[in-house]
Design a protein around this motif. Sequence first.
Motif, short mmCIF file in Angstrom:
data_model
loop_
_atom_site.label_atom_id
_atom_site.label_comp_id
_atom_site.label_asym_id
_atom_site.label_seq_id
_atom_site.Cartn_x
_atom_site.Cartn_y
_atom_site.Cartn_z
N MET A 170 82.58 112.59 48.80
CA MET A 170 83.80 112.00 48.27
C MET A 170 85.01 112.63 48.96
N GLN A 171 85.98 111.81 49.32
CA GLN A 171 87.16 112.30 50.02
C GLN A 171 87.97 113.25 49.15
N ARG A 172 88.50 114.29 49.79
CA ARG A 172 89.27 115.31 49.09
C ARG A 172 90.64 115.44 49.75
N TYR A 173 91.69 115.52 48.92
CA TYR A 173 93.04 115.63 49.44
C TYR A 173 93.80 116.72 48.70
N PHE A 174 94.57 117.50 49.46
CA PHE A 174 95.44 118.50 48.86
C PHE A 174 96.83 117.90 48.71
N ALA A 201 85.96 121.49 54.22
CA ALA A 201 85.05 122.48 53.64
C ALA A 201 84.94 122.38 52.12
N HIS A 202 85.69 121.43 51.54
CA HIS A 202 85.69 121.24 50.08
C HIS A 202 86.15 122.49 49.33
N ARG A 203 87.18 123.13 49.88
CA ARG A 203 87.76 124.27 49.19
C ARG A 203 88.70 123.79 48.09
N VAL A 262 90.90 111.20 36.14
CA VAL A 262 89.74 110.87 35.32
C VAL A 262 89.31 112.09 34.51
N ARG A 263 89.20 113.21 35.20
CA ARG A 263 88.85 114.47 34.53
C ARG A 263 89.12 115.63 35.46
N GLU A 264 89.32 116.80 34.86
CA GLU A 264 89.46 118.02 35.64
C GLU A 264 88.08 118.45 36.13
N VAL A 265 88.02 119.03 37.30
CA VAL A 265 86.76 119.46 37.89
C VAL A 265 86.72 120.99 37.97
N GLU A 266 85.69 121.56 37.38
CA GLU A 266 85.49 123.00 37.47
C GLU A 266 84.53 123.28 38.63
N GLU A 267 84.99 124.05 39.59
CA GLU A 267 84.13 124.35 40.72
C GLU A 267 84.39 125.77 41.20
N SER A 268 83.40 126.34 41.85
CA SER A 268 83.50 127.70 42.34
C SER A 268 83.17 127.71 43.83
N ARG A 269 84.19 127.45 44.64
CA ARG A 269 83.99 127.37 46.08
C ARG A 269 84.71 128.48 46.84
N LEU A 312 88.42 109.66 44.19
CA LEU A 312 88.63 110.72 45.16
C LEU A 312 88.89 112.02 44.42
N ILE A 313 88.83 113.13 45.16
CA ILE A 313 89.11 114.45 44.60
C ILE A 313 90.50 114.88 45.07
#
Length: 253
Positions: free
Chosen positions: A1-5, A140-142, A65-72, A38-39
């Motif tokens: 899935m595409q990720r954008y800052f 890198a999906h940071r 849609v929702r907050e995403v908890e991730e540890s990258r 998208l993220i």
Amino acid sequence: MQRYFVAPEQFVGQRVTIGGDDAHHLQRVMRAEPGDQLIVCDGNGRTALASIASLAKTEVVADIVREVEESREADVDIWIAQSLPKGDKLETVIQKGTELGASRFIPFESERTVAYYDGKKEEKKLERWRKIAKEAAEQAHRSRLPVIEAPCGWKRLLEAAGQADLALICYEKQDEKSLRSLLREWAQTEGAAQTGTVLVIVGPEGGFAEREIREAAEADCRPVSLGRRILRTETAALVALSCILYETGEMGG
């Protein structure tokens, strides 16, 4: 899935607005349509899943849609201080270093720096370096963007070294302390779970002057070897970063 800052202020309530090159990429390259997901990240740790609500010429608006908890992100903050190299080598260090997980880049000028740095073009250079870091972080999906500092002088760098929990300076004539042994000493002293800051200082193509090594040692920077081979300046930064990540458990060490 595409990720954008996006900038934190582009999050408003349950909506986020994506503009500039990212909006163009979504529409012209990804052929995005309403309903596509998208993220989005604010660069400071907030990550959310969003659904595109509307597309305009210069912006894309999406609903959270929702907050995403991730540890990258790495537990250890690793700063790369790189003496300004020739050509586009610094761009390589920033791109690959961001992919690996560096949290800060500090370009600096040292005695044997060969590259000419034009202060008048500083803002343009910083903009390019930060764009490279942003694209690498997305790839890198940071969840955080690394800090890219403006180039500084040698004395200013040594002042910054005092902010790190462990400061290392790569020196080809250091044959007593390897990076591995020094990191393991640090781990035993500070505890197995490392969450501090490690600064790695890498010299220019011609290496450091002995005076600089002495001054660095006086500023509590530990001279360290990266092995028996002489590495290019851009290679040394990435090798040191990878070794630190491994030894602190980020890569299974």
